[in-house]
Structures are given as structure tokens and as C-alpha cells.
Motif scaffolding. Structure first.
Motif, PDB file in Angstrom:
ATOM      1  N   THR A 150       0.828  -1.211   0.000  1.00  0.00           N
ATOM      2  CA  THR A 150       0.000   0.000   0.000  1.00  0.00           C
ATOM      3  C   THR A 150       0.858   1.255   0.000  1.00  0.00           C
ATOM      4  OG1 THR A 150      -1.760  -1.136   1.192  1.00  0.00           O
ATOM      5  CG2 THR A 150      -1.757   1.271   1.270  1.00  0.00           C
ATOM      6  N   LEU A 151       1.925   1.246   0.856  1.00  0.00           N
ATOM      7  CA  LEU A 151       2.783   2.423   0.937  1.00  0.00           C
ATOM      8  C   LEU A 151       3.544   2.638  -0.357  1.00  0.00           C
ATOM      9  CD1 LEU A 151       3.948   4.738   2.457  1.00  0.00           C
ATOM     10  CD2 LEU A 151       5.511   3.182   3.628  1.00  0.00           C
ATOM     11  N   LEU A 152       4.025   1.555  -0.949  1.00  0.00           N
ATOM     12  CA  LEU A 152       4.716   1.673  -2.221  1.00  0.00           C
ATOM     13  C   LEU A 152       3.811   2.283  -3.286  1.00  0.00           C
ATOM     14  CD1 LEU A 152       6.622  -1.730  -2.360  1.00  0.00           C
ATOM     15  CD2 LEU A 152       7.668   0.544  -2.517  1.00  0.00           C
TER      16      LEU A 152
ATOM     17  N   PRO B 152      24.288   0.847  -3.786  1.00  0.00           N
ATOM     18  CA  PRO B 152      22.891   1.080  -3.404  1.00  0.00           C
ATOM     19  C   PRO B 152      22.156   1.942  -4.419  1.00  0.00           C
ATOM     20  CG  PRO B 152      24.373   1.455  -1.551  1.00  0.00           C
ATOM     21  CD  PRO B 152      25.226   1.367  -2.787  1.00  0.00           C
ATOM     22  N   VAL B 153      20.843   1.745  -4.496  1.00  0.00           N
ATOM     23  CA  VAL B 153      20.022   2.598  -5.352  1.00  0.00           C
ATOM     24  C   VAL B 153      19.654   3.887  -4.628  1.00  0.00           C
ATOM     25  CG1 VAL B 153      19.088   0.694  -6.694  1.00  0.00           C
ATOM     26  CG2 VAL B 153      17.892   1.430  -4.617  1.00  0.00           C
ATOM     27  N   GLY B 154      19.717   3.862  -3.301  1.00  0.00           N
ATOM     28  CA  GLY B 154      19.405   5.039  -2.503  1.00  0.00           C
ATOM     29  C   GLY B 154      20.361   5.134  -1.333  1.00  0.00           C
ATOM     30  N   ALA B 155      20.662   6.362  -0.908  1.00  0.00           N
ATOM     31  CA  ALA B 155      21.650   6.550   0.154  1.00  0.00           C
ATOM     32  C   ALA B 155      21.354   7.810   0.938  1.00  0.00           C
ATOM     33  CB  ALA B 155      23.057   6.628  -0.448  1.00  0.00           C
ATOM     34  N   THR B 156      22.120   7.994   1.989  1.00  0.00           N
ATOM     35  CA  THR B 156      21.988   9.195   2.817  1.00  0.00           C
ATOM     36  C   THR B 156      23.033  10.224   2.429  1.00  0.00           C
ATOM     37  OG1 THR B 156      21.894  10.014   5.096  1.00  0.00           O
ATOM     38  CG2 THR B 156      23.566   8.365   4.618  1.00  0.00           C
ATOM     39  N   ALA B 157      22.718  11.483   2.611  1.00  0.00           N
ATOM     40  CA  ALA B 157      23.689  12.547   2.383  1.00  0.00           C
ATOM     41  C   ALA B 157      24.717  12.535   3.505  1.00  0.00           C
ATOM     42  CB  ALA B 157      22.982  13.899   2.334  1.00  0.00           C
ATOM     43  N   GLY B 158      25.944  12.930   3.177  1.00  0.00           N
ATOM     44  CA  GLY B 158      26.969  13.042   4.200  1.00  0.00           C
ATOM     45  C   GLY B 158      26.667  14.200   5.125  1.00  0.00           C
TER      46      GLY B 158
ATOM     47  N   ALA C  85       9.641   5.101  -3.663  1.00  0.00           N
ATOM     48  CA  ALA C  85       9.651   5.177  -5.125  1.00  0.00           C
ATOM     49  C   ALA C  85      10.777   4.352  -5.732  1.00  0.00           C
ATOM     50  CB  ALA C  85       9.770   6.634  -5.572  1.00  0.00           C
ATOM     51  N   LEU C  86      11.824   4.094  -4.971  1.00  0.00           N
ATOM     52  CA  LEU C  86      12.939   3.292  -5.467  1.00  0.00           C
ATOM     53  C   LEU C  86      12.619   1.796  -5.457  1.00  0.00           C
ATOM     54  CD1 LEU C  86      15.952   5.110  -3.753  1.00  0.00           C
ATOM     55  CD2 LEU C  86      15.294   5.193  -6.171  1.00  0.00           C
ATOM     56  N   ARG C  87      11.543   1.422  -4.786  1.00  0.00           N
ATOM     57  CA  ARG C  87      11.107   0.030  -4.677  1.00  0.00           C
ATOM     58  C   ARG C  87      12.250  -0.875  -4.216  1.00  0.00           C
ATOM     59  NH1 ARG C  87       8.028  -1.707 -10.003  1.00  0.00           N
ATOM     60  NH2 ARG C  87       7.463  -3.426  -8.610  1.00  0.00           N
ATOM     61  N   PRO C  88      12.871  -0.558  -3.085  1.00  0.00           N
ATOM     62  CA  PRO C  88      13.994  -1.372  -2.611  1.00  0.00           C
ATOM     63  C   PRO C  88      13.534  -2.743  -2.132  1.00  0.00           C
ATOM     64  CG  PRO C  88      13.321   0.183  -0.920  1.00  0.00           C
ATOM     65  CD  PRO C  88      12.525   0.530  -2.152  1.00  0.00           C
TER      66      PRO C  88
END
Length: 325
Positions: free
Chosen positions: A10-12, A82-88, A121-124
Motif C-alpha cells: 500500500t505504501l509503495l 545502493p540505489v538510494g543513500a543518505t547525504a553526508g 519510489a525506489l522500490r527497494p
């Protein structure tokens, strides 16, 4: 279908609709049903994370999101982009020392919080983070998107945290090879310290015209210094209360040592500019390290992040170059 998988789907769907106007018709994980005997889906492994949560993770994850600096560092060290990451910290993109390896990873979080719509949105198929980031408070939301593993507690030994991340990725043997290689190089460097054996080393980040002490405890900086047999100033010993501890310009003497490692949150060029600024500050020139020519300007993002094996390697290489004969 379990309640958790339904919530995740649902969240995706809702997040993707907001971002792209498209409706996602498939959820994360296997298309098959659960294993009736164990409750585990086909193609998954069962692990227990650092908080005691039991998580079914993909046996071979394909779309990983890393929401902390150490998990991003660790994943890249293990050959997982990774397809998604955190900012430094203090940066818009990933930590500068990782920028060349992170490829096209989309920044979907800061150390303060994750953007749930961007993550979804990246569907990890796997989300990794640890307690170096405040995102840990969002685990209940994240696990509705994909299996979520908290790999390490705050102030955890970096090698243990790295091993836990490798376990979640199914790459334990690769992690052990990385650690063994690092330990061998560290032992070799220690034998070459010569007159610098047992020297004291202060580590500071210069920001907004003043220093902060960093690298306490058993993180990749503190443990590397300790394993090399190097000491720390009194105020940099033990485990710190936070990631960094500001030092007033009136107490510059508290950061003095035989050697001073000097950096910012950015690259070495930023550090050189900051060092030029610091030398204009009254009393900086009185520091023993400055008088002796023992100030080492470094790529600060590797030293001042909550890093993993890639950051540790840079720390070891910098110390070897500066102190080993």
C-alpha cells in the motif's frame, strides 16, 4: 498475504502515485506465498538485527537503500552499489570520500530523517541503517516499504558494524577478507612508526571558525589510532557524548598533541582553506603540533563521518604516510 506485506504494498503504491502518477502493481519480495512451516518467504534468509528485531531479508538483494554513512560505506566496500543513500554530514550529496564509488545512488535521506516517498519510489528490496542516524526512529515506517535492518548500535566497533551489514547482504566472507587485509596493513604500519611510536594524535574538524574534537571511542578513527599504539589528548579519550564536541578558541590547548589531524566535512582542498584560516587564530600558532610542522591536513569527510572500512582505509593510509618512517 501477511498484514506487513499488505501495508508495504500500500505504501509503495501511494508513494509512487504521488511522485510519478503511476500505480505500482507489484510489491517487494517473492511472488510466491510464505513458507507455512517457518513463516519465511522463499528466497529469503532470517536474521536478527542489532535491536533484536527478527527480519527476513532477501538471499540476494538487488535494490538496496542505505540510510546511514557506515552502511553506505560498508555496502560499497562489498561491491554493492545502493540505489538510494543518505547525504553526508553537512553535505547535499553522499560523503565526499564516497562520491566516486556511489555512482547513481539517489540521496533519499539525511542523518536526521529519511524522505519516505523517495525511499518507496525506489522500490527497494532491502533497507539498511544504524544508530549513527536519527532515521532509526522511522524504522516502523521503513519496514512497511521493505525489509529493514538496523545493523549496529550507537558507538559500536566499526568492524562489528561492518560484519553485521555484510551479514544482511549475504557477504560475510568478503567482509572477513576486507578486515583481514586491513589488520595486516595496520600491523605493518605499526612496525614502521619509529620515533612516532606511542605519539599522541589529536583529531579535529574545523568548522565556522573553530574546531571540534572527533574520532573518540571505537569507531574507524579511534580504533585505528588505538591499534597503532598512538595516544590521544586527555579530552579525546574514552567514548564521546556525541559525534563531535566543539572546542572554544579560548581552550585550543585542549586539542594539542604531538600530531594534529586537521580536516573539515569536505575534501582535502576544503581542509587546506580551513587550515589557512586556523593559522590566523590567536594561539593556534602556539600549539606544539603547529610549531613542529606536525599538522596533517586530510580529506575530512573520511575522518569526520561515521564511517566504515573505506573510511578506515583512508585513515590508516593518512597515518601511515605521515607517521610511519
Amino acid at each position: 498475504m501477511s498484514t506487513r506485506r499488505s501495508t508495504r504494498r500500500t505504501l509503495l503504491t501511494s508513494a509512487a502515485a504521488v511522485l510519478t502518477g503511476a500505480v505500482l502493481l507489484t510489491g517487494c519480495g517473492s511472488d510466491g506465498g510464505g513458507d507455512g512451516a517457518s513463516g519465511k518467504e522463499p528466497g529469503t534468509r532470517h536474521i536478527t538485527d542489532a535491536t533484536g528485531r527478527e527480519v527476513d531479508v532477501p538471499a540476494a538483494p538487488k535494490k538496496v537503500v542505505t540510510l546511514s554513512e557506515p552502511t553506505l560505506d560498508a555496502a560499497l566496500a562489498l561491491g554493492v552499489e545502493p540505489v538510494g543513500a543518505t547525504a553526508g554530514r553537512g553535505q547535499k550529496g553522499v560523503s565526499t570520500y564516497l562520491a566516486g564509488k556511489a555512482g547513481t545512488a539517489q540521496v533519499v535521506a539525511t542523518v536526521a530523517e529519511a524522505d519516505m516517498e523517495k525511499v518507496a519510489a525506489l522500490r527497494p528490496d532491502l533497507i539498511l541503517l544504524d544508530e549513527t542516524t536519527a532515521v532509526k526512529t522511522q524504522v516502523s515506517k521503513l519496514e512497511s516499504i521493505a525489509p529493514t535492518v538496523v545493523t549496529a548500535k550507537l558507538n559500536e566497533d566499526w568492524k562489528k558494524a561492518f560484519t553485521a551489514t555484510a551479514d544482511a547482504l549475504g557477504k560475510e566472507s568478503e567482509a572477513q577478507k576486507t578486515i583481514s587485509g586491513f589488520d595486516a596493513d595496520l600491523a605493518a604500519a605499526k612496525k614502521k612508526l619509529g620515533d612516532n611510536a606511542g605519539a599522541s594524535v589529536s583529531v579535529v574538524r574545523w568548522q565556522n571558525g573553530a574546531p571540534s574534537a572527533v574520532g573518540r571511542g571505537v569507531g574507524h578513527v579511534g580504533s585505528t589510532l588505538s591499534d597503532l599504539g598512538l595516544g590521544r589528548p586527555k579530552d579525546q579519550q574514552g567514548v564521546g557524548s556525541g559525534h563531535s564536541e566543539p572546542v572554544s578558541l579560548e581552550k585550543l590547548s585542549t586539542i594539542d598533541a604531538d600530531w594534529l589531524v586537521f580536516g573539515t566535512l569536505g575534501d582535502k582542498a576544503d581542509g587546506e582553506k580551513a587550515y589557512a584560516e586556523a593559522k590566523k587564530v590567536p594561539n593556534f600558532g602556539k600549539l606544539k603540533a603547529e610549531r613542529s610542522g606536525h599538522v596533517v591536513v586530510v580529506q575530512g569527510s573520511a575522518w569526520n563521518s561515521a564511517g566504515g572500512p573505506l573510511a578506515a582505509r583512508i585513515v590508516l593510509d593518512d597515518l601511515t604516510k605521515a607517521l610511519a618512517s
